[in-house]
Motif scaffolding. Structure first.
Motif, PDB file in Angstrom:
ATOM      1  N   CYS A 178      14.724 -79.224 -68.597  1.00  0.00           N
ATOM      2  CA  CYS A 178      15.495 -79.704 -67.439  1.00  0.00           C
ATOM      3  C   CYS A 178      14.676 -80.688 -66.592  1.00  0.00           C
ATOM      4  CB  CYS A 178      15.899 -78.503 -66.583  1.00  0.00           C
ATOM      5  SG  CYS A 178      16.734 -78.991 -65.067  1.00  0.00           S
ATOM      6  N   PRO A 202      14.242 -73.959 -68.191  1.00  0.00           N
ATOM      7  CA  PRO A 202      13.712 -75.011 -67.302  1.00  0.00           C
ATOM      8  C   PRO A 202      12.870 -76.053 -68.045  1.00  0.00           C
ATOM      9  CG  PRO A 202      12.616 -72.903 -66.885  1.00  0.00           C
ATOM     10  CD  PRO A 202      13.745 -72.617 -67.833  1.00  0.00           C
ATOM     11  N   ASP A 257      19.767 -78.530 -67.652  1.00  0.00           N
ATOM     12  CA  ASP A 257      19.896 -77.972 -69.003  1.00  0.00           C
ATOM     13  C   ASP A 257      21.389 -77.771 -69.301  1.00  0.00           C
ATOM     14  OD1 ASP A 257      19.931 -76.551 -71.298  1.00  0.00           O
ATOM     15  OD2 ASP A 257      18.805 -74.819 -70.544  1.00  0.00           O
ATOM     16  N   ILE A 270      19.779 -67.825 -60.175  1.00  0.00           N
ATOM     17  CA  ILE A 270      20.052 -68.890 -59.187  1.00  0.00           C
ATOM     18  C   ILE A 270      20.996 -69.921 -59.818  1.00  0.00           C
ATOM     19  CG2 ILE A 270      17.831 -68.687 -57.971  1.00  0.00           C
ATOM     20  CD1 ILE A 270      16.884 -71.167 -59.566  1.00  0.00           C
ATOM     21  N   CYS A 299      18.732 -74.695 -56.915  1.00  0.00           N
ATOM     22  CA  CYS A 299      17.459 -75.130 -57.509  1.00  0.00           C
ATOM     23  C   CYS A 299      17.179 -76.587 -57.113  1.00  0.00           C
ATOM     24  CB  CYS A 299      17.575 -74.979 -59.028  1.00  0.00           C
ATOM     25  SG  CYS A 299      16.063 -75.310 -59.903  1.00  0.00           S
TER      26      CYS A 299
HETATM   27  S1  SF4 Z   1      18.375 -73.708 -62.575  1.00  0.00           S
HETATM   28 FE1  SF4 Z   1      17.032 -75.416 -62.070  1.00  0.00          FE
HETATM   29  S2  SF4 Z   1      15.688 -75.601 -63.820  1.00  0.00           S
HETATM   30 FE2  SF4 Z   1      17.439 -74.375 -64.477  1.00  0.00          FE
HETATM   31  S3  SF4 Z   1      18.854 -75.819 -65.390  1.00  0.00           S
HETATM   32 FE3  SF4 Z   1      19.450 -75.533 -63.254  1.00  0.00          FE
HETATM   33  S4  SF4 Z   1      18.397 -77.176 -62.177  1.00  0.00           S
HETATM   34 FE4  SF4 Z   1      17.414 -76.968 -64.154  1.00  0.00          FE
END
Ligand code: SF4
Length: 443
Positions: free
Chosen positions: A333, A330, A318, A360, A365
């Motif tokens: 994404c 999400p 994202d 996070i 992720c």
């Molecule tokens: S935290 Fe995970 S779901 Fe959110 S934008 Fe980053 S990669 Fe994508």
């Protein structure tokens, strides 16, 4: 699911599914290694269908179709054919349950393609959406070739050569391929209209002639309807019935005019295929576009652990999460789309919450998702390694599957030749190799 048996006196296995089974037919072009998009878009469903006793499955490697776009360089087709078979087997297709074969080893496909091409109007092919799209978008190859233009006809032959009387012929497809099946249906209707036997039963008599007239009016006959003519010969009327049926579809016609069903009977040579719309999960490529080998955004089923991480690490996310402390969504994404495929529910929840609250980072992720993907792919890759080390076995499976498919295709082609040229055609005998006549002639 079907069982394969060796018929007496023959060296190959042939399908012995119950009469009522639906036939499934589908294939892929050997243009490179299969990726996870192929798995979730088709293979997963193929495996499910082969394990369902109501289906008799035919899956093929469409090597002639590979030439429609890659005709200028065919050097990879043979190797890709082997690799795609390895991918099929590794993904769970089982030659004991499905007939798995190579298109070009069943040359009857080409003969049926030729005969169908004789009755296919150009306009039908010109309006296939993917044809126009490909001409506009593909710039690195010249697709203005007959082979590419006519591929829906070859595709039709690939499907309907597995026609079985009374058994629905089903093609599992995504939304974008429904138009292909629709063209196939039209081509088959036209073929059946031209070459299937006349359909009007010869039961017209003084008792039922009034009802026959009502039937003819119902199907749109607007000419004269003389009792004498009807009693003498129903040929012209039968031809009209078949014409109307071919226009609206023979099955639709039968349903629509079922109250008059004792006056008509269709003995169709080929079965109209039906599309089976399959709901498949979203599998974007690493850059967020459609996953495709040519975009370089795919993870293949043969990828190493390190190769997987190398592809996932730079994956698009994202854009709102440009910085670690920015919360994201999400739902937009591609990494989260992949989490849905490979991660357990608690990881999904962790990624969802962590993303929305900036709890996070994207690298954490991605790492969690990559670990789950690696776990998921391990057994497929292990089976792949086994088949790669046993290529003789893979080649034998292709050979045997193709021989089994050929027996079915030959039966259809006999019916097709009889319909097109007549059962008493003079060439029938002279074309059989090894007959006395031929030997005498050749001497
Ligand atoms: S935290 Fe995970 S779901 Fe959110 S934008 Fe980053 S990669 Fe994508």
């Amino acid at each position: 699911m079907q069982h394969l048996q060796k018929p007496r006196g023959e060296g190959v296995l042939v399908p012995t599914a119950p009469e009522s089974s639906k036939r499934i037919i589908s294939g892929m072009r050997p243009t490179g290694r299969l990726h996870i998009g192929h798995y979730f878009g088709a293979l997963q469903n193929w495996v499910r269908l082969q394990n369902d006793p109501s289906y008799e499955c035919f899956y093929f490697i469409a090597d002639w179709h590979a030439l429609t776009s890659d005709y200028a360089d065919t050097s990879g087709v043979a190797e890709n054919t082997l690799q795609i078979m390895i991918d099929y087997l590794a993904a769970g297709l089982d030659p004991k349950k499905s007939v798995i074969f190579q298109q070009s080893l069943v040359p009857e496909h080409a003969e049926l393609h030729l005969l169908l091409s004789m009755v296919t109007p150009l306009g039908w092919l010109e309006r296939v959406p993917t044809y126009k799209e490909a001409l506009e978008n593909v710039k690195n190859k010249d697709l203005h070739m007959y082979g590419f233009f006519g591929y829906p006809v070859l595709q039709t032959a690939d499907i309907v050569i597995y026609s079985k009387k009374g058994a629905p012929l089903v093609v599992p497809v995504g939304e974008d391929q429904v138009s292909h099946v629709e063209v196939s249906r039209e081509i088959v209707r036209r073929f059946d209209y031209l070459f299937s036997p006349e359909v009007f039963t010869d039961e017209v008599n003084l008792k039922n002639v009034r009802e026959v007239k009502r039937f003819m009016r119902a199907v749109g006959w607007d000419g004269e309807l003389k009792t004498d003519d009807l009693l003498k010969s129903s040929l012209a009327y039968g031809h009209w019935v078949k014409k109307v049926a071919a226009e609206i579809g023979f099955d639709n016609f039968t349903e629509k005019f079922k109250e008059y069903q004792r006056f008509f009977r269709f003995e169709l040579v080929l079965v109209e295929p039906q599309a089976m719309l399959t709901k498949t999960p979203k599998v974007p490529g690493t850059d967020g576009r459609k996953m495709s080998k040519s975009y370089g955004n795919a993870v293949t089923l043969s990828e190493t652990d390190e190769g997987i991480w190398q592809k996932i690490r730079p994956m698009k996310t994202d854009p709102a999460r440009a910085r670690r402390e920015n919360p994201g969504n999400p739902d937009v994404c591609p990494v989260y789309d992949w989490h849905k495929l490979f991660s357990p529910s608690e990881t999904l929840e962790w990624a969802n919450q962590g993303c929305r609250t900036a709890g996070i980072g994207c690298t954490d992720c991605k790492r969690a998702m990559a670990d789950n993907l690696i776990r998921w792919i391990a057994p497929i890759r292990q089976r792949r390694l086994y088949y790669e080390a046993n290529q003789k076995l893979v080649r034998r499976e292709i050979q045997e599957g193709s021989a089994a498919a050929r027996i079915v295709a030959q039966r259809t082609m006999k019916r097709v030749r009889d319909a097109v040229f007549g059962k008493n055609r003079i060439l029938r005998r002279t074309l059989q190799p090894g007959t006395k006549k031929q030997k005498a002639g050749s001497g």
